[in-house]
Design a protein around this motif. Sequence first.
Motif, PDB file in Angstrom:
ATOM      1  N   CYS A  28      20.929  13.661 -23.644  1.00 59.27           N
ATOM      2  CA  CYS A  28      19.637  13.327 -22.813  1.00 59.27           C
ATOM      3  C   CYS A  28      19.797  12.591 -21.475  1.00 59.27           C
ATOM      4  O   CYS A  28      18.879  12.018 -21.103  1.00 59.27           O
ATOM      5  CB  CYS A  28      18.837  12.370 -23.846  1.00 59.27           C
ATOM      6  SG  CYS A  28      19.524  10.806 -24.112  1.00 59.27           S
ATOM      7  N   ASP A  29      21.065  12.039 -20.942  1.00 60.84           N
ATOM      8  CA  ASP A  29      21.384  11.391 -19.835  1.00 60.84           C
ATOM      9  C   ASP A  29      21.037  10.026 -20.015  1.00 60.84           C
ATOM     10  O   ASP A  29      20.901   9.226 -18.873  1.00 60.84           O
ATOM     11  CB  ASP A  29      20.739  12.091 -18.698  1.00 60.84           C
ATOM     12  CG  ASP A  29      21.223  13.355 -18.301  1.00 60.84           C
ATOM     13  OD1 ASP A  29      22.568  13.533 -18.648  1.00 60.84           O
ATOM     14  OD2 ASP A  29      20.716  14.117 -17.840  1.00 60.84           O
ATOM     15  N   ALA A  30      20.416   9.473 -21.054  1.00 60.18           N
ATOM     16  CA  ALA A  30      19.795   8.029 -20.949  1.00 60.18           C
ATOM     17  C   ALA A  30      21.082   7.060 -20.944  1.00 60.18           C
ATOM     18  O   ALA A  30      22.195   7.623 -21.452  1.00 60.18           O
ATOM     19  CB  ALA A  30      19.314   7.590 -22.582  1.00 60.18           C
ATOM     20  N   VAL A  31      20.837   6.275 -20.006  1.00 59.27           N
ATOM     21  CA  VAL A  31      22.059   5.176 -19.566  1.00 59.27           C
ATOM     22  C   VAL A  31      22.538   4.228 -20.959  1.00 59.27           C
ATOM     23  O   VAL A  31      21.454   3.760 -21.546  1.00 59.27           O
ATOM     24  CB  VAL A  31      21.815   4.229 -18.352  1.00 59.27           C
ATOM     25  CG1 VAL A  31      22.727   3.398 -18.059  1.00 59.27           C
ATOM     26  CG2 VAL A  31      21.614   5.305 -17.195  1.00 59.27           C
ATOM     27  N   PHE A  32      23.669   3.889 -21.424  1.00 58.61           N
ATOM     28  CA  PHE A  32      23.903   3.181 -22.259  1.00 58.61           C
ATOM     29  C   PHE A  32      23.619   1.843 -21.953  1.00 58.61           C
ATOM     30  O   PHE A  32      24.021   1.278 -20.803  1.00 58.61           O
ATOM     31  CB  PHE A  32      25.346   3.369 -23.028  1.00 58.61           C
ATOM     32  CG  PHE A  32      25.646   4.821 -23.418  1.00 58.61           C
ATOM     33  CD1 PHE A  32      24.572   5.143 -24.507  1.00 58.61           C
ATOM     34  CD2 PHE A  32      26.619   5.677 -22.931  1.00 58.61           C
ATOM     35  CE1 PHE A  32      25.064   6.402 -24.992  1.00 58.61           C
ATOM     36  CE2 PHE A  32      26.663   6.917 -23.531  1.00 58.61           C
ATOM     37  CZ  PHE A  32      26.028   7.101 -24.753  1.00 58.61           C
ATOM     38  N   ALA A  33      23.150   1.239 -22.841  1.00 56.66           N
ATOM     39  CA  ALA A  33      23.324  -0.308 -22.529  1.00 56.66           C
ATOM     40  C   ALA A  33      22.724  -1.135 -23.890  1.00 56.66           C
ATOM     41  O   ALA A  33      23.312  -0.663 -24.799  1.00 56.66           O
ATOM     42  CB  ALA A  33      21.415  -0.549 -21.908  1.00 56.66           C
ATOM     43  N   TYR A  34      22.586  -2.610 -23.793  1.00 51.96           N
ATOM     44  CA  TYR A  34      22.827  -3.302 -25.051  1.00 51.96           C
ATOM     45  C   TYR A  34      21.507  -2.665 -26.174  1.00 51.96           C
ATOM     46  O   TYR A  34      22.241  -2.547 -27.249  1.00 51.96           O
ATOM     47  CB  TYR A  34      21.734  -4.715 -24.663  1.00 51.96           C
ATOM     48  CG  TYR A  34      22.078  -5.563 -25.898  1.00 51.96           C
ATOM     49  CD1 TYR A  34      23.441  -6.157 -26.473  1.00 51.96           C
ATOM     50  CD2 TYR A  34      20.933  -6.098 -26.516  1.00 51.96           C
ATOM     51  CE1 TYR A  34      23.212  -6.873 -27.484  1.00 51.96           C
ATOM     52  CE2 TYR A  34      20.833  -6.789 -27.607  1.00 51.96           C
ATOM     53  CZ  TYR A  34      22.099  -7.423 -28.024  1.00 51.96           C
ATOM     54  OH  TYR A  34      21.930  -8.166 -29.056  1.00 51.96           O
ATOM     55  N   LEU A  35      20.516  -2.248 -25.790  1.00 52.42           N
ATOM     56  CA  LEU A  35      19.688  -1.473 -26.706  1.00 52.42           C
ATOM     57  C   LEU A  35      19.898  -0.055 -26.811  1.00 52.42           C
ATOM     58  O   LEU A  35      19.119   0.516 -27.737  1.00 52.42           O
ATOM     59  CB  LEU A  35      18.180  -1.797 -26.319  1.00 52.42           C
ATOM     60  CG  LEU A  35      17.775  -3.326 -26.673  1.00 52.42           C
ATOM     61  CD1 LEU A  35      16.353  -3.482 -26.251  1.00 52.42           C
ATOM     62  CD2 LEU A  35      18.004  -3.797 -28.212  1.00 52.42           C
ATOM     63  N   LYS A  36      20.482   0.387 -25.870  1.00 51.65           N
ATOM     64  CA  LYS A  36      20.928   1.781 -26.290  1.00 51.65           C
ATOM     65  C   LYS A  36      22.383   2.082 -26.486  1.00 51.65           C
ATOM     66  O   LYS A  36      23.168   2.350 -25.466  1.00 51.65           O
ATOM     67  CB  LYS A  36      20.391   2.600 -24.894  1.00 51.65           C
ATOM     68  CG  LYS A  36      20.396   4.168 -24.859  1.00 51.65           C
ATOM     69  CD  LYS A  36      18.978   4.652 -25.520  1.00 51.65           C
ATOM     70  CE  LYS A  36      18.897   6.083 -25.609  1.00 51.65           C
ATOM     71  NZ  LYS A  36      17.811   6.441 -26.321  1.00 51.65           N
ATOM     72  N   ARG A  37      22.815   1.906 -27.604  1.00 60.75           N
ATOM     73  CA  ARG A  37      24.120   1.754 -28.045  1.00 60.75           C
ATOM     74  C   ARG A  37      24.991   3.265 -27.863  1.00 60.75           C
ATOM     75  O   ARG A  37      24.326   4.306 -27.984  1.00 60.75           O
ATOM     76  CB  ARG A  37      24.688   1.498 -29.332  1.00 60.75           C
ATOM     77  CG  ARG A  37      24.373  -0.056 -29.657  1.00 60.75           C
ATOM     78  CD  ARG A  37      24.728  -0.441 -30.949  1.00 60.75           C
ATOM     79  NE  ARG A  37      26.309  -0.203 -30.973  1.00 60.75           N
ATOM     80  CZ  ARG A  37      26.912   0.077 -32.245  1.00 60.75           C
ATOM     81  NH1 ARG A  37      26.261  -0.219 -33.365  1.00 60.75           N
ATOM     82  NH2 ARG A  37      28.042   0.480 -32.334  1.00 60.75           N
ATOM     83  N   ARG A  38      26.047   3.285 -27.496  1.00 63.07           N
ATOM     84  CA  ARG A  38      27.085   4.409 -27.278  1.00 63.07           C
ATOM     85  C   ARG A  38      27.452   4.683 -28.707  1.00 63.07           C
ATOM     86  O   ARG A  38      28.164   3.976 -29.359  1.00 63.07           O
ATOM     87  CB  ARG A  38      28.019   4.129 -26.261  1.00 63.07           C
ATOM     88  CG  ARG A  38      28.940   5.159 -26.019  1.00 63.07           C
ATOM     89  CD  ARG A  38      30.305   4.782 -25.283  1.00 63.07           C
ATOM     90  NE  ARG A  38      29.890   4.422 -23.860  1.00 63.07           N
ATOM     91  CZ  ARG A  38      29.966   3.273 -23.302  1.00 63.07           C
ATOM     92  NH1 ARG A  38      30.224   2.177 -24.276  1.00 63.07           N
ATOM     93  NH2 ARG A  38      29.692   3.288 -22.121  1.00 63.07           N
ATOM     94  N   HIS A  39      27.655   5.869 -28.988  1.00 61.32           N
ATOM     95  CA  HIS A  39      28.145   6.233 -30.116  1.00 61.32           C
ATOM     96  C   HIS A  39      28.994   7.753 -29.792  1.00 61.32           C
ATOM     97  O   HIS A  39      29.069   8.301 -28.863  1.00 61.32           O
ATOM     98  CB  HIS A  39      27.106   6.965 -31.366  1.00 61.32           C
ATOM     99  CG  HIS A  39      26.242   5.653 -31.554  1.00 61.32           C
ATOM    100  ND1 HIS A  39      26.493   4.885 -32.870  1.00 61.32           N
ATOM    101  CD2 HIS A  39      25.050   5.516 -31.558  1.00 61.32           C
ATOM    102  CE1 HIS A  39      25.586   3.981 -33.044  1.00 61.32           C
ATOM    103  NE2 HIS A  39      24.448   4.374 -32.047  1.00 61.32           N
ATOM    104  N   HIS A  40      29.952   8.202 -30.741  1.00 62.90           N
ATOM    105  CA  HIS A  40      30.697   9.100 -30.725  1.00 62.90           C
ATOM    106  C   HIS A  40      30.346  10.091 -31.593  1.00 62.90           C
ATOM    107  O   HIS A  40      30.366   9.716 -33.033  1.00 62.90           O
ATOM    108  CB  HIS A  40      32.076   8.936 -30.654  1.00 62.90           C
ATOM    109  CG  HIS A  40      32.509   8.223 -29.305  1.00 62.90           C
ATOM    110  ND1 HIS A  40      32.711   6.486 -29.248  1.00 62.90           N
ATOM    111  CD2 HIS A  40      33.173   8.683 -28.014  1.00 62.90           C
ATOM    112  CE1 HIS A  40      33.083   6.464 -27.980  1.00 62.90           C
ATOM    113  NE2 HIS A  40      33.432   7.649 -27.293  1.00 62.90           N
TER     114      HIS A  40
END
Length: 223
Positions: A28-40
Amino acid sequence: RSSAEALALAELPPVWVPDSSAAECVICDAVFAYLKRRHHCRNCGAAICDACSPARWPLWALPTSYTADTRFRDRVRVCLSCDDDAKNFQEAVLAGDANQAEAIYNRSGNVNLRTPFPYHEDRACPVHLASQSGSIELLQWLIVTKHCPTISRTVRGDTALSFAAACMHVDAMSWLVRVGASTVRDISDRELLLGALHAALDAHQLDPDLERRILAVNHAAEA
Ligand SMILES: [Zn+2]
Ligand SMILES: [Zn+2]
């Protein structure tokens, strides 16, 4: 390509995209940030956000090497892309559509051929559902081209040959036995075996007395 090589490639775990090179979700191209965690994604290794990875697959739906470090969980996170590919691939295999199945496999690069489908409750693998479809073209691709093993059983004990027998796919049964992928021992249910034998006799219009003679030999052998 040898079957050992094919197995090694299929078992090669996905490379996790390093955090430094994954600033945004690949879906979705959302930028990862504190409230948008990165998962694998456990199936392909892509860095994705939570919203783009709602699916959780049981461990048995992935090659064991993919989940070596997840001993204490029974389900793992998978991205929407892998999840859709798996569902569409299952549909194509069940429909006996070899072209479609191959196209999905080649385009995705992340479809597992040797593990059960994540949403099949009996844990059927592609070879099982290909047998259920009766498509010899599909069986040929999975077993001869892709070296998929045919000894695997579902949780109900079904094999590729018993799936073909249950659906009275006489030509698929013949093919499985002829190429050495299956033996009659793969069917432990005697009623199923006899039903398949009837279907084979009907299909090939063999001497109906042949079955009686085969059964007589069988009984003599057991006595
Ligand atoms: Zn996303
Ligand atoms: Zn994925």
